[in-house]
Design a protein around this motif. Structure first.
Motif, short mmCIF file in Angstrom:
data_model
loop_
_atom_site.label_atom_id
_atom_site.label_comp_id
_atom_site.label_asym_id
_atom_site.label_seq_id
_atom_site.Cartn_x
_atom_site.Cartn_y
_atom_site.Cartn_z
N LYS A 215 0.83 -1.21 0.00
CA LYS A 215 0.00 0.00 0.00
C LYS A 215 0.86 1.26 0.00
O LYS A 215 0.50 2.26 -0.64
CB LYS A 215 -0.95 -0.01 1.20
N LEU A 216 1.99 1.21 0.69
CA LEU A 216 2.91 2.35 0.63
C LEU A 216 3.42 2.56 -0.79
O LEU A 216 3.43 3.69 -1.30
CB LEU A 216 4.09 2.12 1.57
N ARG A 217 3.84 1.48 -1.43
CA ARG A 217 4.34 1.59 -2.80
C ARG A 217 3.26 2.13 -3.73
O ARG A 217 3.53 2.99 -4.59
CB ARG A 217 4.82 0.23 -3.30
N ALA A 218 2.04 1.62 -3.56
CA ALA A 218 0.95 2.05 -4.44
C ALA A 218 0.66 3.53 -4.26
O ALA A 218 0.48 4.27 -5.25
CB ALA A 218 -0.30 1.22 -4.15
N GLY A 219 0.61 4.00 -3.02
CA GLY A 219 0.33 5.41 -2.76
C GLY A 219 1.42 6.31 -3.31
O GLY A 219 1.14 7.36 -3.91
N ILE A 220 2.67 5.91 -3.11
CA ILE A 220 3.79 6.70 -3.62
C ILE A 220 3.77 6.74 -5.15
O ILE A 220 3.98 7.80 -5.76
CB ILE A 220 5.12 6.13 -3.11
N ASP A 221 3.51 5.62 -5.77
CA ASP A 221 3.47 5.57 -7.23
C ASP A 221 2.40 6.52 -7.78
O ASP A 221 2.63 7.21 -8.79
CB ASP A 221 3.18 4.14 -7.71
N ILE A 222 1.25 6.55 -7.13
CA ILE A 222 0.19 7.45 -7.59
C ILE A 222 0.63 8.90 -7.46
O ILE A 222 0.51 9.69 -8.40
CB ILE A 222 -1.11 7.21 -6.79
N GLY A 223 1.15 9.26 -6.28
CA GLY A 223 1.57 10.64 -6.07
C GLY A 223 2.68 11.06 -7.01
O GLY A 223 2.66 12.17 -7.56
N LYS A 224 3.64 10.17 -7.24
CA LYS A 224 4.73 10.52 -8.14
C LYS A 224 4.24 10.66 -9.58
O LYS A 224 4.76 11.49 -10.35
CB LYS A 224 5.83 9.45 -8.05
N SER A 225 3.25 9.86 -9.95
CA SER A 225 2.71 9.97 -11.31
C SER A 225 2.04 11.33 -11.53
O SER A 225 1.87 11.75 -12.67
CB SER A 225 1.70 8.85 -11.57
N LEU A 226 1.68 11.99 -10.44
CA LEU A 226 1.06 13.31 -10.51
C LEU A 226 2.09 14.43 -10.42
O LEU A 226 1.73 15.61 -10.38
CB LEU A 226 0.01 13.46 -9.40
N GLY A 227 3.36 14.07 -10.35
CA GLY A 227 4.42 15.07 -10.37
C GLY A 227 4.83 15.61 -9.03
O GLY A 227 5.26 16.76 -8.94
N ALA A 228 4.73 14.79 -7.98
CA ALA A 228 5.06 15.27 -6.64
C ALA A 228 6.24 14.51 -6.05
O ALA A 228 6.40 13.31 -6.27
CB ALA A 228 3.85 15.11 -5.72
N ASP A 229 7.07 15.23 -5.29
CA ASP A 229 8.04 14.59 -4.40
C ASP A 229 7.29 14.00 -3.21
O ASP A 229 6.15 14.39 -2.92
CB ASP A 229 9.04 15.61 -3.88
N PHE A 230 7.97 13.10 -2.49
CA PHE A 230 7.36 12.46 -1.33
C PHE A 230 8.28 12.51 -0.12
O PHE A 230 9.50 12.34 -0.24
CB PHE A 230 7.04 10.98 -1.62
N ILE A 231 7.67 12.72 1.04
CA ILE A 231 8.32 12.46 2.33
C ILE A 231 7.40 11.54 3.11
O ILE A 231 6.22 11.85 3.30
CB ILE A 231 8.52 13.76 3.15
N LEU A 232 7.92 10.40 3.54
CA LEU A 232 7.18 9.54 4.45
C LEU A 232 7.48 9.97 5.88
O LEU A 232 8.65 10.18 6.24
CB LEU A 232 7.57 8.07 4.28
N MET A 233 6.45 10.14 6.70
CA MET A 233 6.60 10.42 8.13
C MET A 233 6.13 9.20 8.90
O MET A 233 4.97 8.80 8.79
CB MET A 233 5.77 11.65 8.54
N ASN A 234 7.02 8.60 9.68
CA ASN A 234 6.66 7.35 10.33
C ASN A 234 5.95 7.54 11.67
O ASN A 234 5.50 8.64 11.99
CB ASN A 234 7.88 6.41 10.44
N LEU A 235 5.85 6.48 12.45
CA LEU A 235 5.03 6.44 13.65
C LEU A 235 5.50 7.45 14.70
O LEU A 235 6.66 7.86 14.70
CB LEU A 235 5.05 5.04 14.26
#
Length: 255
Positions: free
Chosen positions: A144-164
């Motif tokens: 699910k993390l990979r899927a969410g990141i892939d979607i966001g990146k396909s829209l032209g965004a950088d990503f930062i994951l914030m953990n627990l």
């Protein structure tokens, strides 16, 4: 949902949290913990070339701001305030997309509908706690993390994951570190930043700051100080990655 062992551990942690206090908490993190581990090239280009930074804060109740006395203390609002101050002349937009109780699967399902309309340059995805509490299988969590990141990146965004977050309800879990490990592995695999909230807050606690200074009285959510401090430290991490030295006037910001 909780086992008797989990409940007992949580009760002991909350007892410790509720009886300790210090006069003046200090918002801090080592330089190493503020290193996101990956450049934010899209966000940096937007700041330098367009004088604009559009951030979507995707998450659950931590992002929504549960536990604060006012929405202005939630970390997305604090993030905007601090970036505005640090980058005069840059139009900073932070869109709070926190929905309490959601896990990685639910957030990944709304990634496109929440990110695309805001034309985000950067997505900060606070995730992991609810998945850990619900004992989501680690392989499913990673997917699910990979899927969410892939979607966001396909829209032209950088990503930062914030953990627990490092709070009694999370510390009492038997495997919270495993969810943090999976997040770190996925961040490296997908080329995203990682804001290690768990390690930052654990350092506060290990350095003598009691839970009562940064945790709401439910033992799970952050209070005003905790949220404001996360907003401050996240803004510092983003500024380091974006490196807008000509905007901040900081001669070391470009190093």
């Amino acid at each position: 949902m909780k086992s008797s062992a989990f409940a007992a551990a949580l009760g002991m942690a909350v007892m410790t949290w509720s009886t300790a206090s210090v006069a003046s908490p200090d918002c801090r993190a080592s330089q190493e913990l503020l290193d996101l581990g990956h450049p934010l090239t899209i966000a940096r280009d937007a700041v330098i070339n367009d004088r604009e930074l559009r951030i979507v804060a995707m998450g659950s109740s931590s992002t929504q701001g549960y536990g604060t006395t006012s929405p202005q203390y939630a970390y997305p609002a604090q993030l905007k305030r601090r970036l505005d101050t640090a980058m005069p002349g840059v139009a900073v937009h932070v869109f709070n997309k926190g929905i309490g109780g959601q896990d990685a699967e639910e957030m990944a399902a709304r990634m496109q509908s929440d990110v695309q309309p805001e034309r985000a340059h950067l997505v900060v995805w606070q995730v992991g706690t609810n998945s850990a509490i619900r004992h989501t299988p680690l392989d499913k969590f990673a997917r699910k993390l990979r899927a969410g990141i892939d979607i966001g990146k396909s829209l032209g965004a950088d990503f930062i994951l914030m953990n627990l977050q490092y709070v009694p309800a999370v510390v009492a879990l038997p495997d919270e570190q495993e969810y943090a490990r999976v997040m770190s592995e996925v961040a490296k695999e997908k080329g995203t930043g990682m804001f290690n909230r768990l390690a930052i807050m654990k350092a506060w606690y290990n350095d003598g700051m009691p839970y009562s200074e940064f945790v709401y009285n439910d033992g799970l959510h952050l209070n005003d100080f905790g949220q404001k401090c996360i907003g401050k430290l996240l803004s510092m991490a983003i500024l380091r990655a974006v490196k807008p030295s000509q905007l901040t006037g900081d001669p070391k910001a470009g190093n």
